[in-house]
Write an enzyme that holds these catalytic residues in place. Structure first.
Site, PDB file in Angstrom:
ATOM      1  N   CYS A 277       0.891  -1.202   0.025  1.00 56.31           N
ATOM      2  CA  CYS A 277      -0.004   0.103  -0.034  1.00 56.31           C
ATOM      3  C   CYS A 277       0.889   1.202  -0.012  1.00 56.31           C
ATOM      4  CB  CYS A 277      -1.150   0.046   1.047  1.00 56.31           C
ATOM      5  SG  CYS A 277      -2.210  -1.224   1.022  1.00 56.31           S
ATOM      6  N   ILE A 278       1.637   1.378   1.098  1.00 50.37           N
ATOM      7  CA  ILE A 278       2.204   2.878   1.159  1.00 50.37           C
ATOM      8  C   ILE A 278       3.430   3.097   0.024  1.00 50.37           C
ATOM      9  CG2 ILE A 278       3.581   4.240   2.645  1.00 50.37           C
ATOM     10  CD1 ILE A 278       2.382   2.431   5.145  1.00 50.37           C
TER      11      ILE A 278
END
Length: 440
Positions: A277-278
């Protein structure tokens, strides 16, 4: 006024007679499928990777967070099964799409998994079905990509015959305090009826559902969450670089700042960003904004800083070896930890991969150890975790702590190693006070 179809579907969802399908049975899909199954639904997982579905049907988990005992019980009671055959979707009332959304080598979003899932589902869309996309993506994906696939050939009306929504996954592998079940679930539908049906479904299994007005709001919510983390990690990574130039202990600075009870949130530096995600989601937003002639400057800057952290970490290794009159070229370097975060088996976007490649490019002889990742497959080859950890620690010219797994005996490692570069402050005060330790 909501249609009779929506009311009938909501009733099936509430009495648990609705058949549930989850497309994509990975780190997001399997936990979600088990939560729905535990709530009493009959759940079918659909994934093109046959070995995963075979393992699932044997009652064996392939995700660290989900115990095999739970999978075996749900399979035995008929609440959970897996298949590679999309035709089972013709009997599904509720479908969640949890497929990967990686970046291409060019930095553009790779939406092929979402498109593939939508195309696989499209022939089986029928009245009285709710479809929820969970894959992280840019605002507009549900409306621009999913919606046409659901309606082009079916002729069904959104919000009357079928119901489409977006609900961002919020999975943090390795956590036990916040799980799929108790993490608040944001849901935004294409219409008010879509939101109502999707929320009614998730409310049967999850502790709290938060409705928002549109799919775009729900999509943007996930991007804000991860952009917030990416930018703050970028800030503290740059702080580490600045403290290095100033000869100030960045870890002491962060700990001191964290004593402030308001207006500060603690983030820590490291050798780079990892996980699905990040490092990726904010770049989906940046890409989308470029099509609107806008540059997401915070995202671009944070990405630049975070992307360069593996190189900064390798520079610390080179400096540490220079300090004991050794060249990085030809030195034996042991990397501890390959997973992108502690105590999990997730290798996605792990900075350890970049650190190892960069070390080898500079001529180092690199080995790694990770109790959770015995083999790394990349570029047509493979790396294998060394088996005798302490022997490797003793023989290495430099040990680099990239992932601070709790299972490591850091005191023993410090005692036996010739030289340590600690990118995670895993050694704490012992590392700070040791002449053979270099910290990020």
């Amino acid at each position: 006024m909501y249609s009779s179809v929506s009311q009938q579907l909501i009733e099936k969802l509430k009495n648990r007679t609705a058949k549930v399908a989850v497309l994509g049975m990975g780190y997001v899909g399997l936990p979600l499928a088990t939560v729905f199954a535990e709530a009493g639904f009959e759940v079918t997982g659909v994934d093109p990777i046959s070995w995963k579905m075979d393992q699932l049907n044997r009652g064996e988990s392939y995700i660290l967070d989900i115990p095999s005992e739970q999978v075996a019980r749900l399979v035995k009671t008929g609440k959970l099964k897996g298949t590679t055959d999309y035709s089972v979707l013709s009997h599904a009332d509720a479908v969640s799409i949890c497929v990967p959304t990686p970046l291409r080598q060019t930095g553009d979003p790779d939406l092929s998994f979402i498109i593939g899932a939508a195309e696989g589902l499209a022939p089986y869309v029928h009245p009285g079905m709710v479809v929820v996309l969970e894959s992280s993506t840019y605002p507009g994906t549900t409306r621009e990509l999913m919606l046409p696939k659901m309606t082009e050939t079916s002729g069904l009306k959104i919000g009357e015959d079928i119901f489409v929504a977006f609900s961002p996954e919020r999975v943090d592998p390795g956590r036990t305090d916040w799980t799929t079940k108790n993490t608040p679930k944001v849901v935004g539908g294409m219409t008010a009826a879509c939101s109502q049906v999707a929320a009614a479904w998730y409310e049967q299994a999850l502790d709290r559902v938060v409705r928002v007005s549109t799919t775009e709001v729900a999509e943007m919510t996930k991007l804000l969450e991860n952009t917030f983390r990416m930018i703050n990690i970028g800030l503290v990574n740059e702080l580490a670089i600045m403290c290095d130039r100033l000869d100030v202990d960045v870890w002491e600075v962060i700990d001191a700042a964290a004593t402030k009870p308001f207006g500060f949130m603690k983030f820590t530096p490291g050798p780079g960003l990892g996980g699905h995600c990040i490092p990726i989601d904010p770049l989906y937003l940046s890409w989308k904004l470029k099509s609107l002639n806008y540059t997401a400057r915070f995202i671009e800057l944070a990405s630049e800083i975070n992307t360069n952290m593996p190189r900064f970490a390798v520079g610390k290794v080179q400096d540490a070896l220079n300090g004991v009159e050794k060249s990085l070229k030809g030195s034996h370097v042991l990397v501890l930890g390959a997973a992108y975060k502690p105590d999990i088996d997730d290798l996605r976007e792990s900075p350890a991969l970049d650190v190892m490649r960069l070390l080898e490019q500079k001529g180092a002889l690199v080995e790694y150890h990770d109790p959770y990742i015995p083999v790394i497959h990349e570029d047509g080859g493979e790396r294998r975790s060394i088996t005798d950890l302490m022997a490797a620690v003793r023989s290495a010219d430099c040990v680099v702590i990239v992932t601070n797994h709790k299972v490591y005996d850091y005191t023993a490692i410090l005692d036996e190693a010739k030289l340590v570069v600690d990118t995670r402050n895993a050694l704490g005060e012992k590392g700070k006070n040791s002449p053979k330790v270099v910290r990020l």
